[in-house]
Design a protein around this motif. Structure first.
Motif, PDB file in Angstrom:
ATOM      1  N   GLU A  49      58.252-100.342 -21.808  1.00 13.72           N
ATOM      2  CA  GLU A  49      58.242 -99.114 -21.051  1.00 13.72           C
ATOM      3  C   GLU A  49      59.500 -98.781 -20.524  1.00 13.72           C
ATOM      4  OE1 GLU A  49      55.950 -97.024 -20.458  1.00 13.72           O
ATOM      5  OE2 GLU A  49      56.930 -95.826 -18.723  1.00 13.72           O
ATOM      6  N   ILE A  50      60.238 -99.546 -20.160  1.00  8.99           N
ATOM      7  CA  ILE A  50      61.560 -99.160 -19.786  1.00  8.99           C
ATOM      8  C   ILE A  50      62.321 -98.324 -20.972  1.00  8.99           C
ATOM      9  CG2 ILE A  50      63.920-100.409 -19.089  1.00  8.99           C
ATOM     10  CD1 ILE A  50      62.316-102.252 -17.400  1.00  8.99           C
ATOM     11  N   VAL A  80      59.671 -89.566 -32.376  1.00  6.28           N
ATOM     12  CA  VAL A  80      58.893 -88.745 -33.152  1.00  6.28           C
ATOM     13  C   VAL A  80      58.517 -87.432 -32.461  1.00  6.28           C
ATOM     14  CG1 VAL A  80      56.601 -88.687 -34.359  1.00  6.28           C
ATOM     15  CG2 VAL A  80      58.002 -90.665 -34.690  1.00  6.28           C
ATOM     16  N   PRO A 121      61.611-112.579 -14.763  1.00 12.96           N
ATOM     17  CA  PRO A 121      61.071-114.059 -14.807  1.00 12.96           C
ATOM     18  C   PRO A 121      61.825-114.778 -13.715  1.00 12.96           C
ATOM     19  CG  PRO A 121      62.416-113.472 -16.677  1.00 12.96           C
ATOM     20  CD  PRO A 121      62.439-112.442 -15.869  1.00 12.96           C
ATOM     21  N   SER A 176      61.145 -96.781 -23.407  1.00 14.67           N
ATOM     22  CA  SER A 176      60.596 -95.747 -23.586  1.00 14.67           C
ATOM     23  C   SER A 176      61.157 -94.541 -22.770  1.00 14.67           C
ATOM     24  CB  SER A 176      59.202 -95.770 -23.831  1.00 14.67           C
ATOM     25  OG  SER A 176      58.718 -96.522 -24.655  1.00 14.67           O
ATOM     26  N   ARG A 177      61.199 -95.008 -21.343  1.00 16.46           N
ATOM     27  CA  ARG A 177      61.848 -94.167 -20.363  1.00 16.46           C
ATOM     28  C   ARG A 177      63.184 -93.784 -20.569  1.00 16.46           C
ATOM     29  NH1 ARG A 177      59.199 -96.047 -14.761  1.00 16.46           N
ATOM     30  NH2 ARG A 177      57.008 -95.965 -15.428  1.00 16.46           N
ATOM     31  N   ARG A 223      61.794 -80.721 -23.850  1.00 18.27           N
ATOM     32  CA  ARG A 223      63.372 -80.686 -23.710  1.00 18.27           C
ATOM     33  C   ARG A 223      64.201 -80.154 -25.002  1.00 18.27           C
ATOM     34  NH1 ARG A 223      64.512 -86.575 -20.077  1.00 18.27           N
ATOM     35  NH2 ARG A 223      63.582 -85.526 -18.172  1.00 18.27           N
ATOM     36  N   GLY A 263      55.376 -96.877 -28.062  1.00 18.26           N
ATOM     37  CA  GLY A 263      55.859 -96.052 -27.044  1.00 18.26           C
ATOM     38  C   GLY A 263      57.077 -95.456 -27.174  1.00 18.26           C
ATOM     39  N   ARG A 297      55.360 -88.338 -21.676  1.00 16.02           N
ATOM     40  CA  ARG A 297      56.704 -88.264 -22.450  1.00 16.02           C
ATOM     41  C   ARG A 297      56.614 -87.367 -23.576  1.00 16.02           C
ATOM     42  NH1 ARG A 297      57.558 -93.686 -20.393  1.00 16.02           N
ATOM     43  NH2 ARG A 297      56.573 -94.532 -22.063  1.00 16.02           N
ATOM     44  N   LEU A 348      63.592 -91.140 -23.593  1.00 16.28           N
ATOM     45  CA  LEU A 348      63.454 -89.854 -23.099  1.00 16.28           C
ATOM     46  C   LEU A 348      64.785 -89.052 -22.520  1.00 16.28           C
ATOM     47  CD1 LEU A 348      61.420 -87.539 -22.680  1.00 16.28           C
ATOM     48  CD2 LEU A 348      60.912 -88.291 -20.486  1.00 16.28           C
ATOM     49  N   ASP A 349      65.383 -89.981 -21.897  1.00 18.14           N
ATOM     50  CA  ASP A 349      66.497 -89.343 -21.006  1.00 18.14           C
ATOM     51  C   ASP A 349      67.721 -89.283 -21.968  1.00 18.14           C
ATOM     52  OD1 ASP A 349      65.175 -88.903 -18.690  1.00 18.14           O
ATOM     53  OD2 ASP A 349      65.525 -90.798 -18.016  1.00 18.14           O
ATOM     54  N   PHE A 365      67.624 -88.908 -25.373  1.00 14.97           N
ATOM     55  CA  PHE A 365      67.820 -88.231 -26.657  1.00 14.97           C
ATOM     56  C   PHE A 365      68.732 -87.112 -26.686  1.00 14.97           C
ATOM     57  CE2 PHE A 365      65.913 -84.890 -29.631  1.00 14.97           C
ATOM     58  CZ  PHE A 365      66.547 -85.606 -30.781  1.00 14.97           C
ATOM     59  N   MET A 374      57.292 -93.031 -30.410  1.00 16.64           N
ATOM     60  CA  MET A 374      56.723 -91.746 -29.909  1.00 16.64           C
ATOM     61  C   MET A 374      57.549 -90.935 -29.357  1.00 16.64           C
ATOM     62  SD  MET A 374      53.059 -91.203 -30.029  1.00 16.64           S
ATOM     63  CE  MET A 374      52.312 -92.650 -29.141  1.00 16.64           C
ATOM     64  N   VAL A 375      58.729 -91.269 -28.749  1.00 16.62           N
ATOM     65  CA  VAL A 375      59.705 -90.382 -27.989  1.00 16.62           C
ATOM     66  C   VAL A 375      60.461 -89.785 -29.131  1.00 16.62           C
ATOM     67  CG1 VAL A 375      61.450 -90.197 -26.480  1.00 16.62           C
ATOM     68  CG2 VAL A 375      59.666 -91.826 -25.936  1.00 16.62           C
ATOM     69  N   TYR A 414      56.418 -90.651 -12.926  1.00 18.27           N
ATOM     70  CA  TYR A 414      55.584 -91.808 -13.364  1.00 18.27           C
ATOM     71  C   TYR A 414      54.756 -92.114 -12.376  1.00 18.27           C
ATOM     72  CZ  TYR A 414      58.605 -92.061 -17.594  1.00 18.27           C
ATOM     73  OH  TYR A 414      59.379 -91.643 -18.706  1.00 18.27           O
ATOM     74  N   SER A 468      57.476 -99.780 -14.485  1.00 15.38           N
ATOM     75  CA  SER A 468      56.948-100.358 -15.558  1.00 15.38           C
ATOM     76  C   SER A 468      56.274-101.945 -15.223  1.00 15.38           C
ATOM     77  CB  SER A 468      57.984-100.743 -16.515  1.00 15.38           C
ATOM     78  OG  SER A 468      58.784-101.871 -16.117  1.00 15.38           O
ATOM     79  N   ILE A 488      61.773-104.640 -22.635  1.00 12.84           N
ATOM     80  CA  ILE A 488      60.469-104.134 -22.058  1.00 12.84           C
ATOM     81  C   ILE A 488      60.377-102.644 -22.405  1.00 12.84           C
ATOM     82  CG2 ILE A 488      59.365-103.496 -19.625  1.00 12.84           C
ATOM     83  CD1 ILE A 488      60.529-106.558 -20.070  1.00 12.84           C
ATOM     84  N   THR A 530      52.815 -92.663 -21.786  1.00 13.16           N
ATOM     85  CA  THR A 530      53.417 -92.380 -23.149  1.00 13.16           C
ATOM     86  C   THR A 530      52.915 -90.807 -23.541  1.00 13.16           C
ATOM     87  OG1 THR A 530      52.901 -94.618 -23.811  1.00 13.16           O
ATOM     88  CG2 THR A 530      53.075 -93.006 -25.707  1.00 13.16           C
ATOM     89  N   ARG A 567      67.735-108.176 -16.899  1.00 11.19           N
ATOM     90  CA  ARG A 567      67.055-109.208 -15.751  1.00 11.19           C
ATOM     91  C   ARG A 567      65.762-109.399 -16.173  1.00 11.19           C
ATOM     92  NH1 ARG A 567      64.475-105.500 -11.559  1.00 11.19           N
ATOM     93  NH2 ARG A 567      64.110-103.702 -12.481  1.00 11.19           N
ATOM     94  N   PHE A 568      65.441-108.882 -17.338  1.00 10.38           N
ATOM     95  CA  PHE A 568      63.806-109.394 -17.830  1.00 10.38           C
ATOM     96  C   PHE A 568      63.891-110.454 -18.708  1.00 10.38           C
ATOM     97  CE2 PHE A 568      63.092-105.145 -16.042  1.00 10.38           C
ATOM     98  CZ  PHE A 568      62.453-105.329 -15.108  1.00 10.38           C
ATOM     99  N   GLY A 569      65.147-110.605 -19.534  1.00  8.37           N
ATOM    100  CA  GLY A 569      65.564-111.524 -20.593  1.00  8.37           C
ATOM    101  C   GLY A 569      64.905-111.214 -21.774  1.00  8.37           C
TER     102      GLY A 569
END
Ligand code: ZN
Lengths: 223, 364
Positions: free
Chosen positions: B52-53, B99, A216, B55-56, A82, B93, A75, B59-60, B62, B96-97, A207, A211, B50, A72, B45-47
């Protein structure tokens, strides 16, 4: 050449550097805190520019540390860099954040021909990289960056806050035992490499960890 | 800083509270651009989303999203009067990106920045395309993967009240989890809605959370959760039901379960929302959030609002789901009302309350 360097891989820091200034540094700021980047970074940069009497038009390039570091926080700096580079229409470069400490090691009396830079990766792990150093040259990244346990690192002198944290298992240099990557050193290195005609990284974050998300498994059927 | 155009301000809005990176541009109440980049595919795939995913991906996404929005609106950054950004509530998270990007944009352009409440922005979007003000006696029902709320809006710029909300899962989350139990994939909302059309909603009865008298009380003496929802018990009930069929070696009636689940959700959401409106003198309701796309929820909301003499407004779906245009729309309202900008020192607040429509600037 005037550049704005930003690094938030550990603390939040930014610096204005120019090859015309003493030690290249025009203005700089850094926080101690590793968790309030979103609050302090933009005001810090605003003040930096104001104090130096500089606007985006005067800046030739934006440089950002690309980690490794806690996600966090990392980033925050990259998103900032950027956006600034886009709005100002200036080139954006990335540098591996551990390189900042490597440059400081090279310029110190503790300099060794081969050494490690180690920072805290939380969860009992460290981020680390191995560098080689030839007299009068910039340090060269030989291996890394990696994330792992301090006990698994090569047996070499170790510099940085991560080495300080695990000084019982690493050959930690005392003078560097709380040292975090900083925008001043990062910017100095960027200036040196850019004026030597070297190309830097892009701004893709390093990173080093996926993550934590788990896919599941199939639901267990009754019976 | 140049004086801001306060009659028809040109505002760029940034949204990153969940899995959509949104940049929208409005002039006053006129929508000029609404560009959204979603990381939804990466969460399939996580249902579920997520953080962190997401947030990543923010970033890319924006800068490209902002570029596209500017091109769509046919404006330059120089033309913009102000920037608005979602500062909460949402995933810490992810917020944050957006902001950090918004603050950098404010520093680089010298434009004022407004830190805006995501939930109130869902209401602000209702003002787009209208020349007047929001209706008096206005309520908003927000239902999505991230939230389930009923709000009362006396003034969109400084007087918003939370009447009720979910105390556990959001309705959209309940859809996602139930869809997973039924093997229907992600996102659960459209999947269940589709299958439910072939099912009998009356075949099974699932519980309506927080509807017992001890939670409801009476209009005069309201219980602790009169207008609140809970969906975690419903999800458990679906799981039990499926297990029972399996234990008896019977085929699981997926369509019936989906229909009965959807009926339970729509029933409890709409009955409590309409009750909150009736008891608080709300005459107009705006529906927001991605679950507004759900056919049964929409139908039942329309039907029950009509029966209670409440008019219902449902913005186009692209404005119901999370987007930057709603943030820009609320930002424009704040400027037109003369509210001061937030500056660049604020912190994102993942649990920002609706009583805080925008963050006050620091005295510094
Ligand atoms: Zn939303």
């Amino acid at each position: 050449m005037l550049i704005l360097a930003i690094d938030t891989s550990a603390v939040a820091s930014a610096a204005l550097l120019s090859d015309d200034a003493m030690e290249s540094v025009v203005e700089s700021f850094a926080t101690e805190d590793t968790r309030s980047h979103a609050e302090v970074l933009a005001p810090g940069i605003q003040k930096l520019l104001g104090d130096a009497g500089v606007t985006g038009a005067d800046i030739d390039a934006v440089v950002t540390g690309v980690g490794p570091g806690p996600f966090t926080g990392l980033r925050s700096g990259i998103a900032t860099a950027r956006t600034l580079a886009f709005v100002w229409g200036k080139p954006l470069h990335g540098l591996m954040s551990l390189d900042a400490i490597a440059l400081e090691v090279a310029e110190s009396t503790s300099a060794a021909p081969e050494f490690l830079v180690v920072t805290d990766a939380r969860r009992k792990e460290v981020y680390w990289a191995r560098y080689t150093l030839t007299d009068g040259q910039l340090p060269r990244l030989a291996d890394g960056p990696h994330v792992g346990f301090a006990t698994e690192l090569p047996d070499l002198p170790a510099f940085g806050a991560g080495a300080g944290l695990y000084s019982s298992v690493l050959r930690a240099d005392e003078d560097f035992s709380t040292r975090q990557p900083d925008a001043v050193s990062l910017g100095q290195l960027a200036l040196a490499r850019l004026s030597a005609g070297e190309s830097l990284l892009d701004s893709t974050p390093l990173y080093l960890r996926e993550s934590d998300a788990q896919v599941p498994g199939p639901r267990k059927r009754a019976l | 800083m140049t004086p801001v155009n306060t009659s028809q301000p040109l505002v760029l809005g940034i949204e990153s509270s969940c899995d959509e990176t949104g940049v929208g541009i409005v002039r006053g109440t006129t929508l000029l651009a609404n560009t959204v980049s979603s990381s939804m595919d990466e969460h399939v795939r996580f249902g579920g989303v997520i953080p962190e995913i997401a947030s990543r991906a923010h970033l890319d996404a924006f800068v490209p999203t902002m570029k596209q929005a500017l091109a769509e609106a046919g404006v330059e950054l120089d033309d913009i009067d102000a920037i608005a950004v979602t500062s909460g509530p949402g995933l810490a998270g992810a917020l944050m990106v957006g902001v950090c990007a918004a603050k950098a944009l404010a520093v680089a352009t010298g434009k004022p920045l407004y830190a805006i409440n995501h939930l109130v922005a869902h209401v602000g979007v209702g003002l787009l395309g209208q020349d007047g003000e929001l209706q008096d006696d206005l309520g908003a029902l927000l239902v999505s993967g991230g939230h389930t709320e009923i709000l009362r809006i006396r003034s969109i710029v400084d007087d918003v009240e939370l009447l009720g909300s979910t105390i556990d899962d959001a309705a959209g989350e309940a859809y996602d989890k139930t869809a997973r139990i039924l093997g229907l994939g992600y996102p659960g909302g459209p999947a269940i809605d589709k299958v439910a059309k072939n099912g009998n909603a009356k075949a099974i009865r699932f519980p309506r959370g927080l509807t017992q008298p001890k939670y409801m009380g009476t209009a005069e003496e309201p219980g602790p959760h009169r207008y609140d929802w809970s969906f975690s018990g419903l999800k458990t009930a679906v799981a039990r039901c499926v297990e029972q069929f399996e234990a008896q070696g019977e085929e699981v009636p997926v369509a019936d379960i989906a229909a009965a689940f959807q009926e339970a959700v729509a029933d409890v959401i709409t009955s409590k929302a309409v009750l909150a409106c009736r008891e608080n003198g709300i005459k107009h309701v705006l529906l927001g959030g991605g679950v507004a796309a759900n056919s049964r929820l929409r139908e039942l909301t329309e039907q029950r609002c009509r029966a209670a003499g409440i008019t219902l407004e449902v913005p186009p779906l692209s404005l119901c789901t999370d987007n930057g245009a709603m943030v820009a729309a609320l930002g424009a309202q704040l400027i037109m009302a003369g509210i001061e900008p937030s500056g660049v020192t604020f912190a994102p607040d993942s649990s920002m309350p609706v009583t805080s429509v925008s963050l006050a600037g620091s005295a510094a």
